[in-house]
Write a protein that holds these residues in place. Structure first.
Motif, PDB file in Angstrom:
ATOM      1  N   GLN A 210     -16.595  -4.273  -9.515  1.00 60.10           N
ATOM      2  CA  GLN A 210     -16.154  -2.912  -9.828  1.00 60.10           C
ATOM      3  C   GLN A 210     -15.436  -2.280  -8.635  1.00 60.10           C
ATOM      4  OE1 GLN A 210     -18.709   0.890 -10.283  1.00 60.10           O
ATOM      5  NE2 GLN A 210     -18.423   0.203 -12.406  1.00 60.10           N
ATOM      6  N   ASN A 211     -15.912  -2.555  -7.432  1.00 61.43           N
ATOM      7  CA  ASN A 211     -15.292  -1.997  -6.236  1.00 61.43           C
ATOM      8  C   ASN A 211     -13.873  -2.529  -6.042  1.00 61.43           C
ATOM      9  OD1 ASN A 211     -15.486  -0.388  -3.762  1.00 61.43           O
ATOM     10  ND2 ASN A 211     -15.459  -2.347  -2.699  1.00 61.43           N
ATOM     11  N   ILE A 212     -13.663  -3.825  -6.298  1.00 62.83           N
ATOM     12  CA  ILE A 212     -12.320  -4.405  -6.198  1.00 62.83           C
ATOM     13  C   ILE A 212     -11.380  -3.721  -7.193  1.00 62.83           C
ATOM     14  CG2 ILE A 212     -10.966  -6.503  -6.592  1.00 62.83           C
ATOM     15  CD1 ILE A 212     -13.505  -8.060  -5.666  1.00 62.83           C
ATOM     16  N   LYS A 213     -11.859  -3.539  -8.407  1.00 60.63           N
ATOM     17  CA  LYS A 213     -11.067  -2.879  -9.448  1.00 60.63           C
ATOM     18  C   LYS A 213     -10.722  -1.449  -9.042  1.00 60.63           C
ATOM     19  CE  LYS A 213     -11.507  -1.282 -14.246  1.00 60.63           C
ATOM     20  NZ  LYS A 213     -12.418  -1.258 -15.436  1.00 60.63           N
ATOM     21  N   ASN A 214     -11.717  -0.685  -8.614  1.00 56.33           N
ATOM     22  CA  ASN A 214     -11.489   0.717  -8.258  1.00 56.33           C
ATOM     23  C   ASN A 214     -10.591   0.860  -7.038  1.00 56.33           C
ATOM     24  OD1 ASN A 214     -13.109   1.509 -10.377  1.00 56.33           O
ATOM     25  ND2 ASN A 214     -14.941   1.810  -9.131  1.00 56.33           N
ATOM     26  N   THR A 215     -10.737  -0.046  -6.083  1.00 56.62           N
ATOM     27  CA  THR A 215      -9.889  -0.001  -4.886  1.00 56.62           C
ATOM     28  C   THR A 215      -8.433  -0.224  -5.253  1.00 56.62           C
ATOM     29  OG1 THR A 215     -11.691  -0.795  -3.474  1.00 56.62           O
ATOM     30  CG2 THR A 215      -9.448  -1.073  -2.635  1.00 56.62           C
ATOM     31  N   TYR A 216      -8.188  -1.172  -6.145  1.00 58.65           N
ATOM     32  CA  TYR A 216      -6.803  -1.413  -6.568  1.00 58.65           C
ATOM     33  C   TYR A 216      -6.233  -0.186  -7.272  1.00 58.65           C
ATOM     34  CZ  TYR A 216      -2.683  -3.120  -8.883  1.00 58.65           C
ATOM     35  OH  TYR A 216      -1.380  -3.250  -9.306  1.00 58.65           O
ATOM     36  N   ILE A 217      -6.975   0.378  -8.198  1.00 61.14           N
ATOM     37  CA  ILE A 217      -6.478   1.538  -8.951  1.00 61.14           C
ATOM     38  C   ILE A 217      -6.173   2.705  -8.017  1.00 61.14           C
ATOM     39  CG2 ILE A 217      -7.127   3.275 -10.660  1.00 61.14           C
ATOM     40  CD1 ILE A 217      -8.703   1.076 -12.110  1.00 61.14           C
ATOM     41  N   ALA A 218      -7.021   2.893  -6.997  1.00 64.62           N
ATOM     42  CA  ALA A 218      -6.838   4.005  -6.066  1.00 64.62           C
ATOM     43  C   ALA A 218      -5.612   3.838  -5.178  1.00 64.62           C
ATOM     44  CB  ALA A 218      -8.087   4.160  -5.197  1.00 64.62           C
ATOM     45  N   HIS A 219      -5.207   2.588  -4.915  1.00 64.93           N
ATOM     46  CA  HIS A 219      -4.112   2.345  -3.980  1.00 64.93           C
ATOM     47  C   HIS A 219      -2.855   1.778  -4.633  1.00 64.93           C
ATOM     48  CE1 HIS A 219      -7.621   2.504  -1.260  1.00 64.93           C
ATOM     49  NE2 HIS A 219      -6.771   2.914  -0.353  1.00 64.93           N
ATOM     50  N   ALA A 220      -2.904   1.507  -5.927  1.00 60.99           N
ATOM     51  CA  ALA A 220      -1.760   0.864  -6.584  1.00 60.99           C
ATOM     52  C   ALA A 220      -0.498   1.701  -6.494  1.00 60.99           C
ATOM     53  CB  ALA A 220      -2.096   0.573  -8.045  1.00 60.99           C
ATOM     54  N   SER A 221      -0.654   3.030  -6.572  1.00 63.90           N
ATOM     55  CA  SER A 221       0.526   3.901  -6.562  1.00 63.90           C
ATOM     56  C   SER A 221       1.237   3.905  -5.220  1.00 63.90           C
ATOM     57  CB  SER A 221       0.111   5.333  -6.923  1.00 63.90           C
ATOM     58  OG  SER A 221      -0.843   5.832  -5.998  1.00 63.90           O
ATOM     59  N   HIS A 222       0.573   3.455  -4.142  1.00 60.70           N
ATOM     60  CA  HIS A 222       1.198   3.442  -2.819  1.00 60.70           C
ATOM     61  C   HIS A 222       2.251   2.338  -2.704  1.00 60.70           C
ATOM     62  CE1 HIS A 222      -2.709   5.428  -1.076  1.00 60.70           C
ATOM     63  NE2 HIS A 222      -2.063   6.187  -1.936  1.00 60.70           N
ATOM     64  N   GLY A 223       2.072   1.290  -3.489  1.00 58.60           N
ATOM     65  CA  GLY A 223       3.064   0.210  -3.499  1.00 58.60           C
ATOM     66  C   GLY A 223       3.093  -0.645  -2.242  1.00 58.60           C
ATOM     67  N   ASP A 224       2.030  -0.611  -1.441  1.00 55.27           N
ATOM     68  CA  ASP A 224       1.978  -1.418  -0.217  1.00 55.27           C
ATOM     69  C   ASP A 224       1.474  -2.812  -0.580  1.00 55.27           C
ATOM     70  OD1 ASP A 224       1.576  -2.575   2.239  1.00 55.27           O
ATOM     71  OD2 ASP A 224       0.540  -0.860   3.135  1.00 55.27           O
ATOM     72  N   GLN A 225       2.405  -3.714  -0.844  1.00 56.16           N
ATOM     73  CA  GLN A 225       2.032  -5.049  -1.309  1.00 56.16           C
ATOM     74  C   GLN A 225       1.288  -5.852  -0.246  1.00 56.16           C
ATOM     75  OE1 GLN A 225       2.310  -6.043  -4.503  1.00 56.16           O
ATOM     76  NE2 GLN A 225       2.974  -3.922  -4.788  1.00 56.16           N
ATOM     77  N   GLU A 226       1.627  -5.630   1.021  1.00 58.06           N
ATOM     78  CA  GLU A 226       0.927  -6.334   2.097  1.00 58.06           C
ATOM     79  C   GLU A 226      -0.539  -5.920   2.128  1.00 58.06           C
ATOM     80  OE1 GLU A 226       0.532  -8.943   5.441  1.00 58.06           O
ATOM     81  OE2 GLU A 226       2.047  -8.736   3.870  1.00 58.06           O
ATOM     82  N   TRP A 227      -0.787  -4.618   2.002  1.00 59.62           N
ATOM     83  CA  TRP A 227      -2.168  -4.121   2.001  1.00 59.62           C
ATOM     84  C   TRP A 227      -2.910  -4.643   0.788  1.00 59.62           C
ATOM     85  CZ3 TRP A 227      -5.712  -1.609  -0.909  1.00 59.62           C
ATOM     86  CH2 TRP A 227      -6.832  -1.088  -0.249  1.00 59.62           C
ATOM     87  N   LEU A 228      -2.272  -4.601  -0.369  1.00 61.87           N
ATOM     88  CA  LEU A 228      -2.915  -5.077  -1.588  1.00 61.87           C
ATOM     89  C   LEU A 228      -3.192  -6.580  -1.506  1.00 61.87           C
ATOM     90  CD1 LEU A 228      -0.907  -3.111  -4.316  1.00 61.87           C
ATOM     91  CD2 LEU A 228      -3.278  -2.743  -3.625  1.00 61.87           C
ATOM     92  N   GLY A 229      -2.303  -7.322  -0.832  1.00 60.69           N
ATOM     93  CA  GLY A 229      -2.518  -8.745  -0.650  1.00 60.69           C
ATOM     94  C   GLY A 229      -3.764  -9.013   0.169  1.00 60.69           C
ATOM     95  N   LYS A 230      -3.929  -8.255   1.254  1.00 59.49           N
ATOM     96  CA  LYS A 230      -5.131  -8.435   2.083  1.00 59.49           C
ATOM     97  C   LYS A 230      -6.380  -7.927   1.368  1.00 59.49           C
ATOM     98  CE  LYS A 230      -3.218  -6.555   5.838  1.00 59.49           C
ATOM     99  NZ  LYS A 230      -3.062  -6.129   7.257  1.00 59.49           N
ATOM    100  N   ALA A 231      -6.218  -6.898   0.536  1.00 59.23           N
ATOM    101  CA  ALA A 231      -7.354  -6.410  -0.251  1.00 59.23           C
ATOM    102  C   ALA A 231      -7.827  -7.483  -1.229  1.00 59.23           C
ATOM    103  CB  ALA A 231      -6.966  -5.141  -1.010  1.00 59.23           C
ATOM    104  N   ALA A 232      -6.882  -8.248  -1.777  1.00 63.66           N
ATOM    105  CA  ALA A 232      -7.246  -9.337  -2.688  1.00 63.66           C
ATOM    106  C   ALA A 232      -8.009 -10.431  -1.951  1.00 63.66           C
ATOM    107  CB  ALA A 232      -5.986  -9.915  -3.339  1.00 63.66           C
ATOM    108  N   ILE A 233      -7.607 -10.712  -0.709  1.00 69.79           N
ATOM    109  CA  ILE A 233      -8.316 -11.724   0.087  1.00 69.79           C
ATOM    110  C   ILE A 233      -9.735 -11.261   0.391  1.00 69.79           C
ATOM    111  CG2 ILE A 233      -8.315 -13.080   2.208  1.00 69.79           C
ATOM    112  CD1 ILE A 233      -6.017 -13.686   0.297  1.00 69.79           C
ATOM    113  N   MET A 234      -9.886  -9.992   0.773  1.00 70.63           N
ATOM    114  CA  MET A 234     -11.224  -9.473   1.061  1.00 70.63           C
ATOM    115  C   MET A 234     -12.079  -9.447  -0.195  1.00 70.63           C
ATOM    116  SD  MET A 234     -11.825  -9.018   4.198  1.00 70.63           S
ATOM    117  CE  MET A 234     -13.390  -8.158   3.980  1.00 70.63           C
ATOM    118  N   GLY A 235     -11.452  -9.127  -1.324  1.00 71.91           N
ATOM    119  CA  GLY A 235     -12.188  -9.163  -2.578  1.00 71.91           C
ATOM    120  C   GLY A 235     -12.658 -10.565  -2.905  1.00 71.91           C
ATOM    121  N   ALA A 236     -11.772 -11.541  -2.682  1.00 69.55           N
ATOM    122  CA  ALA A 236     -12.133 -12.944  -2.913  1.00 69.55           C
ATOM    123  C   ALA A 236     -13.267 -13.364  -1.987  1.00 69.55           C
ATOM    124  CB  ALA A 236     -10.914 -13.836  -2.696  1.00 69.55           C
ATOM    125  N   LEU A 237     -13.226 -12.919  -0.737  1.00 64.98           N
ATOM    126  CA  LEU A 237     -14.285 -13.251   0.217  1.00 64.98           C
ATOM    127  C   LEU A 237     -15.631 -12.685  -0.243  1.00 64.98           C
ATOM    128  CD1 LEU A 237     -15.326 -14.273   2.977  1.00 64.98           C
ATOM    129  CD2 LEU A 237     -14.599 -12.093   3.960  1.00 64.98           C
TER     130      LEU A 237
END
Length: 259
Positions: A210-237
Motif C-alpha cells: 500500500q505504501n508503494i502505491k500511495n507513494t507513486y500516486i503522491a509523486h506521479a504528478s511531479h513527472g520525475d522519472q529518475e526519482w520514480l525509478g529509484k522509488a521502484a527499486i526501493m519498493g522492490a527491496l
C-alpha cells in the motif's frame, strides 16, 4: 457560472494516466523483485553445492551420513567468516538505504541485484539443513501467501499506514531476539521468534504494498522519472525483504531436516 464541458474529461484523462503509470510502476517493482529472487535462489544453490562433497578425503567436517563440508564450505559455515556472511545483508541494506539518493536509478538497480546475490550466499545453509522438497514446498506456500497479502494491500480501501511504526518496532525486536538466541540456542525462543516473524512480515507485505502505491500516486504528478525509478527499486527491496523473511520464518515450521 456553468462548469466548462471539458473539465470532467480532462480530470478523467489525468486519472487514467495515473492509473496506467501506477500499473507500470507496480510491474517494475514486482519484476525487479522477481529477478532479485531468482538471483538469490541461484546464488544460494550454487554456493551450497560448492560447500559439500560425498568424498571424505580432504573434507573439513562431516555434516551427514554421507555428506562432508569442503574446505570452502567450512570457511563460510564453520570459521569466523560465517559471522560476516550472516550479517552482510543487514549491513548492505543500511548502506543501500543511506546511499540511494546519491545513485542513479540504473546504479541502484545493479546494487540491488548485488545485494540479492549476497543474500543468497547468506542463506545458502538452508540447503544443508533442510530437504530440497521441504524448501520448495515452503517457497510455494510463501509465494501464495505473499501474493494474497500484497494483493490485499494494493486493493484495500482501509488506510493501514498506522501499522508501520509498530511493525518496524517488531522487526527491531526480532533482530535483537535472534542475536541473543545465537548464544542461548533456545528452541522455545526460536519458536516464538519464528511465529512473531511470520505475523510481522505478513503485515509488512500488505503495508509496504500500500505504501508503494500511495507513494507513486503522491509523486506521479511531479513527472520525475529518475526519482520514480529509484522509488521502484526501493519498493522492490522492501517487498523482497518481506518475502525472504516470511520464507525463512515459515521454513522453521515447514522445513524437514536432512538426516
Amino acid at each position: 457560472m456553468a462548469q466548462p464541458r471539458y473539465a470532467r474529461p480532462v480530470t478523467g484523462a489525468r486519472t487514467a494516466a495515473i492509473d496506467e503509470g501506477l500499473r507500470s510502476h507496480m510491474s517494475k517493482v514486482y519484476g525487479t523483485m522477481s529477478i532479485g529472487m531468482v538471483i538469490t535462489a541461484l546464488a544460494s544453490w550454487a554456493i551450497s553445492g560448492l560447500a559439500v562433497t560425498s568424498d571424505p578425503s580432504g573434507a573439513s567436517a562431516q555434516i551427514g551420513a554421507d555428506t562432508y563440508l569442503t574446505s570452502f564450505g567450512y570457511a563460510i559455515y564453520g570459521s569466523p567468516l560465517k559471522w560476516l556472511i550472516m550479517f552482510a545483508p543487514l549491513l548492505f541494506v543500511f548502506g543501500f538505504s543511506a546511499g540511494i539518493n546519491r545513485m542513479s536509478a540504473a546504479t541502484a538497480q545493479t546494487v540491488f541485484y548485488a545485494f540479492a546475490a549476497v543474500m543468497g550466499v547468506s542463506i545458502s545453509s538452508i540447503f544443508l539443513i533442510f530437504t530440497g522438497f521441504s524448501i520448495v514446498q515452503t517457497f510455494l506456500v510463501t509465494a501464495a501467501s505473499f501474493a494474497a497479502l500484497s494483493l490485499w494491500g494494493y486493493t484495500t480501501k482501509k488506510d493501514i499506514s498506522g501499522w508501520g511504526s509498530f511493525l518496524i518496532m517488531g522487526v527491531v525486536g526480532l533482530i535483537i531476539g535472534s542475536i541473543v538466541n545465537i548464544f542461548l540456542q533456545s528452541e522455545a525462543i526460536m519458536f516464538a521468534i519464528s511465529a512473531l516473524g511470520v505475523l510481522i512480515f505478513a503485515g509488512l507485505t500488505a503495508y509496504d504494498t500500500q505504501n508503494i502505491k500511495n507513494t507513486y500516486i503522491a509523486h506521479a504528478s511531479h513527472g520525475d522519472q529518475e526519482w520514480l525509478g529509484k522509488a521502484a527499486i526501493m519498493g522492490a527491496l522492501n517487498l523482497y525483504l518481506d518475502f525472504i523473511n516470511l520464507f525463512m520464518f515459515l521454513l522453521q515450521f515447514m522445513g524437514a531436516a536432512r538426516e
